[in-house]
Design a protein around this motif. Sequence first.
Motif, short mmCIF file in Angstrom:
data_model
loop_
_atom_site.label_atom_id
_atom_site.label_comp_id
_atom_site.label_asym_id
_atom_site.label_seq_id
_atom_site.Cartn_x
_atom_site.Cartn_y
_atom_site.Cartn_z
N LEU A 136 67.11 -39.73 43.80
CA LEU A 136 67.72 -39.41 45.17
C LEU A 136 68.75 -40.82 45.16
N ARG A 137 68.38 -42.16 44.94
CA ARG A 137 69.45 -43.05 44.98
C ARG A 137 70.46 -42.94 43.94
N LEU A 138 70.27 -42.39 43.00
CA LEU A 138 71.25 -42.18 41.76
C LEU A 138 72.22 -41.12 42.17
N ALA A 139 71.77 -40.05 42.74
CA ALA A 139 72.80 -38.81 43.44
C ALA A 139 73.63 -39.42 44.53
N GLU A 140 72.94 -40.19 45.37
CA GLU A 140 74.09 -40.88 46.53
C GLU A 140 74.82 -41.70 45.87
N ARG A 141 74.32 -42.41 44.97
CA ARG A 141 75.30 -43.44 44.20
C ARG A 141 76.76 -42.88 43.54
N LEU A 142 76.34 -41.87 42.87
CA LEU A 142 77.16 -41.36 41.94
C LEU A 142 78.15 -40.11 42.79
N GLY A 143 77.96 -40.10 44.10
CA GLY A 143 78.87 -39.21 44.80
C GLY A 143 78.58 -37.95 44.82
N PHE A 144 77.36 -37.26 44.47
CA PHE A 144 77.01 -36.06 44.23
C PHE A 144 76.85 -35.52 45.68
N PRO A 145 77.51 -34.21 46.02
CA PRO A 145 77.52 -33.75 47.27
C PRO A 145 75.90 -33.05 47.76
N THR A 146 75.29 -32.55 46.75
CA THR A 146 74.06 -32.07 47.10
C THR A 146 73.04 -32.37 45.88
N LEU A 147 71.77 -32.26 46.20
CA LEU A 147 70.49 -32.38 45.32
C LEU A 147 69.66 -31.68 45.77
N PHE A 148 69.23 -30.62 44.92
CA PHE A 148 67.96 -29.51 45.34
C PHE A 148 67.17 -29.82 44.47
N ARG A 149 65.99 -29.06 44.65
CA ARG A 149 64.78 -29.31 44.09
C ARG A 149 63.94 -27.96 44.07
N SER A 150 63.27 -27.55 42.92
CA SER A 150 62.47 -26.40 42.98
C SER A 150 61.21 -26.59 44.18
N ASP A 151 60.46 -25.59 44.30
CA ASP A 151 59.35 -25.54 45.17
C ASP A 151 58.35 -24.74 44.47
N HIS A 152 57.63 -25.47 43.48
CA HIS A 152 56.58 -24.72 42.77
C HIS A 152 55.42 -25.69 42.51
N TYR A 153 54.26 -24.82 42.23
CA TYR A 153 53.11 -25.62 41.99
C TYR A 153 53.25 -25.80 40.42
N PHE A 154 53.47 -25.07 39.71
CA PHE A 154 53.77 -25.10 38.47
C PHE A 154 54.38 -23.82 37.76
N ILE A 155 55.08 -24.12 36.79
CA ILE A 155 55.54 -22.91 35.87
C ILE A 155 55.35 -23.26 34.41
N GLY A 156 54.36 -22.59 33.81
CA GLY A 156 54.05 -23.10 32.51
C GLY A 156 52.75 -24.06 32.43
N PRO A 157 52.96 -25.40 31.70
CA PRO A 157 52.03 -26.22 31.91
C PRO A 157 51.97 -27.10 33.08
N GLN A 158 50.68 -27.32 33.57
CA GLN A 158 50.72 -27.86 35.00
C GLN A 158 50.90 -29.54 34.70
N GLN A 159 51.71 -30.01 35.50
CA GLN A 159 52.28 -31.28 35.41
C GLN A 159 52.22 -32.03 36.62
N ASP A 160 52.52 -33.34 36.72
CA ASP A 160 52.87 -33.90 38.12
C ASP A 160 53.86 -33.10 39.08
N SER A 161 53.65 -32.82 40.21
CA SER A 161 54.44 -31.91 41.16
C SER A 161 54.34 -32.13 42.72
N LEU A 162 55.34 -32.91 43.09
CA LEU A 162 55.48 -33.23 44.28
C LEU A 162 55.63 -32.20 45.34
N GLU A 163 54.80 -32.01 46.50
CA GLU A 163 54.96 -31.20 47.59
C GLU A 163 56.40 -31.26 47.94
N ALA A 164 56.91 -30.31 48.16
CA ALA A 164 58.54 -30.15 48.38
C ALA A 164 58.77 -30.81 49.75
#
Length: 317
Positions: A22-50
Motif C-alpha cells: 500500500l505504501r509503495l503504491a502510494e509513494r510511486l504514484g500508481f492511481p490504483t491498487l487492486f487485489r483478488s478476493d479468494h480463500y485459495f487457488i492451488g496451494p493454500q497459503q496466507d490469505s488476508l480477508e479482502a
Amino acid sequence: MDIGLMVEGQNGLTWERWLHILRLAERLGFPTLFRSDHYFIGPQQDSLEAYLSFAVAARETTRIRFGPLVSPVTFRSPVDVGRMAAQVDLLSGGRFVLGLGAGWNEAEHRAYGIPFPPVSERFARFEEAIQVMQRLWAPGPASFAGRYYRLEGADCLPKPASGRPPILIGGSGEKKTLRLVARYASEWNAVNLSPDAYAAKVAVLERHCEAEGRDPATIRRSLMTFAVIGPDEATLDRATLRMMSMWGAPAGTTPAQYREGLRARGMIVGGRDAILAALEQYARHGLQEVQFQHFLFDDDTVPEFLAAEVAPAARAL
C-alpha cells in the motif's frame, strides 16, 4: 493510459506485506491498487480477508483507488457486501471500487462449505445482488423482492460518500457478463486478453450497450494481466519462476521457454519497449488502464520499474 497494480491476496499476502505494498503504491504514484478476493487457488497459503484489508487501505493511503478484482457474489450476502462497500467508500473518501463477479473456483467453495450453484443460478444471483446493493445505497429505506434476496424497509446507514461506489464487473463472457457490464457497470475489467481478443470483446460490449440504450463511452475500460515484465533478465527470471510455481509448468521447462509460451499466447513479456508496444495496440481499442500483477511481494523492482519507465510513457498513449 494509466498503469495500476494488482496482487493475488491468496498467494501468501500477510499484513506486513500488504502494508508495504500500500505504501509503495502510494509513494510511486500508481492511481490504483487492486487485489483478488479468494480463500485459495492451488496451494493454500496466507490469505488476508479482502474487506478487512480494504479498511486498512482506506486509512493507510490518501490518493489511490482500490478494491477487489473481483469479489465473487457466492462468498457473502449482497447485504453484507453492500454495507461494507458503503462504509469503506466513506472511510476512504470515495476511493473504493467494488469489483464483482459471479464466482468460479469450485475447489475453494467446497473446502469452506460455501454453496456453488450452477452457472445459470450464479449469474441470476449476480444480477439480483447488484440490484440489492444499489437499493441499499440509495437514499431512504429499501425494499426488494427477488428470487434469491429480499429487503423490507432496510435503511443502510451510513450511506456511501460517493452516492454509490462505482461497480466494476470483471470477465469477458459474451452472453452474460458483458450484458451485465452494459446494464450496471461503471467499469469493465477484462483479464489476460491479447490485443486482438480484447478488440473482439469490445465489439461485443458495444452491441450490448446498443441494446441497453447506453453510450459505451460511459464505461471505463481496464485490463488485468499476468504479464512477465521487468528491467532486466534476472528480474524476468524471478517473475517467471514465481508464475511457474503458481500455475505449474512441464518438468524441465526453463524460464526462457516458459516466457516464449506466454508470448505465443499473446501475453506481455519483456522490458519497457515490449510493454509499450503492447499497450499501444490496446490503446487503439479504447483501453484506459492496465493493472499489472505484482507477483513478488518482497521485491519492489517491478513496481519501481513500472512507475519510472513505463507509466510516464503510457500516459501519452
